[in-house]
Scaffold this motif. Structure first.
Motif, PDB file in Angstrom:
ATOM      1  N   GLU A 205      43.652  78.939  57.737  1.00  0.00           N
ATOM      2  CA  GLU A 205      43.237  77.774  56.963  1.00  0.00           C
ATOM      3  C   GLU A 205      44.127  76.569  57.260  1.00  0.00           C
ATOM      4  O   GLU A 205      43.645  75.443  57.431  1.00  0.00           O
ATOM      5  N   LEU A 206      45.412  76.786  57.333  1.00  0.00           N
ATOM      6  CA  LEU A 206      46.348  75.689  57.572  1.00  0.00           C
ATOM      7  C   LEU A 206      46.209  75.137  58.984  1.00  0.00           C
ATOM      8  O   LEU A 206      46.358  73.930  59.210  1.00  0.00           O
ATOM      9  N   THR A 207      45.900  76.007  59.938  1.00  0.00           N
ATOM     10  CA  THR A 207      45.682  75.550  61.318  1.00  0.00           C
ATOM     11  C   THR A 207      44.442  74.672  61.399  1.00  0.00           C
ATOM     12  O   THR A 207      44.451  73.617  62.059  1.00  0.00           O
ATOM     13  N   VAL A 208      43.376  75.071  60.719  1.00  0.00           N
ATOM     14  CA  VAL A 208      42.161  74.244  60.681  1.00  0.00           C
ATOM     15  C   VAL A 208      42.460  72.899  60.023  1.00  0.00           C
ATOM     16  O   VAL A 208      41.990  71.845  60.480  1.00  0.00           O
ATOM     17  N   ALA A 209      43.250  72.919  58.951  1.00  0.00           N
ATOM     18  CA  ALA A 209      43.615  71.666  58.278  1.00  0.00           C
ATOM     19  C   ALA A 209      44.330  70.725  59.237  1.00  0.00           C
ATOM     20  O   ALA A 209      44.005  69.532  59.330  1.00  0.00           O
ATOM     21  N   LEU A 210      45.300  71.232  59.976  1.00  0.00           N
ATOM     22  CA  LEU A 210      46.063  70.391  60.896  1.00  0.00           C
ATOM     23  C   LEU A 210      45.231  69.937  62.083  1.00  0.00           C
ATOM     24  O   LEU A 210      45.488  68.865  62.654  1.00  0.00           O
ATOM     25  N   ASP A 211      44.231  70.717  62.455  1.00  0.00           N
ATOM     26  CA  ASP A 211      43.360  70.335  63.566  1.00  0.00           C
ATOM     27  C   ASP A 211      42.534  69.088  63.249  1.00  0.00           C
ATOM     28  O   ASP A 211      41.977  68.466  64.160  1.00  0.00           O
ATOM     29  N   ALA A 212      42.437  68.734  61.964  1.00  0.00           N
ATOM     30  CA  ALA A 212      41.687  67.532  61.584  1.00  0.00           C
ATOM     31  C   ALA A 212      42.392  66.255  62.027  1.00  0.00           C
ATOM     32  O   ALA A 212      41.769  65.193  62.109  1.00  0.00           O
TER      33      ALA A 212
END
Length: 260
Positions: A126-133
């Motif tokens: 989840e945190l990786t997807v958040a940072l990918d934004a």
């Protein structure tokens, strides 16, 4: 349609990405997106676009910029305008459209909740997807503009760093100590005042069988904080330093305040 402000301002639809060239019109759209679904007054918008030196006909110029934003946001098949006139200013409604910063916040909050539940792999995803934004500094080159924009950029950067630290916390919990060492050294060179990163690097080095290097990181943090701010390292850093000296560091590390 998707609005993107975690980086240069872009609008994404089925035709691809589009953007505005005129800086003042960009600033107007940025403020309306930051305050989406809220009324922004004419006075606030003038202060954002012209700061303390508005032209004599600022209200008339603002009206022109609003028309340009409405035209930019119009799409075939969409009825009406999302940019509405509402006393004492204007309101940009999102409707079914999305804003990347909202997705970032939702993913980050989900990651934090999963971390606290001990579901570290899911939290890390989840945190990786958040940072990918993120596609660059929030709002790109508009970061030095009016108070609403400045406040948002400061908040967004702090949230990004918090999310990054929490992602690293999940990776430490997953035992990825050796893989994190190089990344943490690089991050500290970019943001040398973030004490959480020093703590995480010390823990990664210690768990990678490099206690001497971990102690050197503490000394480096102490010198940096003393030279730049005139303060000693925080308690979490001091406690970890003492634990390393005593050879009594728990493998799971204490849950940091950033996850609370």
């Amino acid at each position: 349609m998707e609005y993107r402000i975690l980086g240069p301002i872009r609008v994404l639809d089925e035709e691809g990405e589009t953007f505005l060239n005129a800086r003042k019109v960009q600033a107007l759209l940025a403020v309306l997106l930051i305050r989406s679904n809220q009324i922004v007054s004419v006075d606030q918008l003038i202060a954002e676009i012209w700061h303390d030196n508005p032209p004599r006909r600022a209200s008339a110029s603002l009206h022109v910029y609003v028309s340009q934003v409405r035209k930019f946001l119009s799409r075939p098949g969409r009825s009406g305008s999302q940019l509405l006139t509402r006393v004492p200013g204007y309101l940009l409604t999102l409707g079914e459209d999305t804003l990347d910063v909202h997705e970032f916040q939702q993913r980050m909050n989900a990651g934090r909740d999963l971390y606290l539940l001990g579901r570290h792999e899911e939290a890390c995803r989840e945190l990786t997807v958040a940072l990918d934004a993120w596609r660059g500094p929030a709002l790109g080159e508009l970061s030095g503009d009016g108070p609403i924009v400045r406040g948002f950029v400061a908040w967004a950067e702090e949230a990004r760093l918090e999310c990054l630290e929490l992602q690293i916390e999940t990776q430490l919990a997953l035992g990825l100590h050796r893989q994190l060492v190089g990344r943490l050294f690089q991050l500290i060179s970019e943001v040398p005042m973030r004490e959480t990163l020093y703590r995480q690097l010390m823990l990664a080095l210690y768990q990678a069988d490099r206690p001497a290097d971990a102690l050197r990181v503490y000394q480096s943090a102490r010198v940096t904080l003393n030279d730049e701010l005139g303060v000693e390292p925080c308690r979490a850093l001091r406690d970890l330093h003492h634990a390393i000296l005593a050879g009594d560091v728990r493998g799971d590390s204490e849950v940091s305040a950033l996850a609370s």
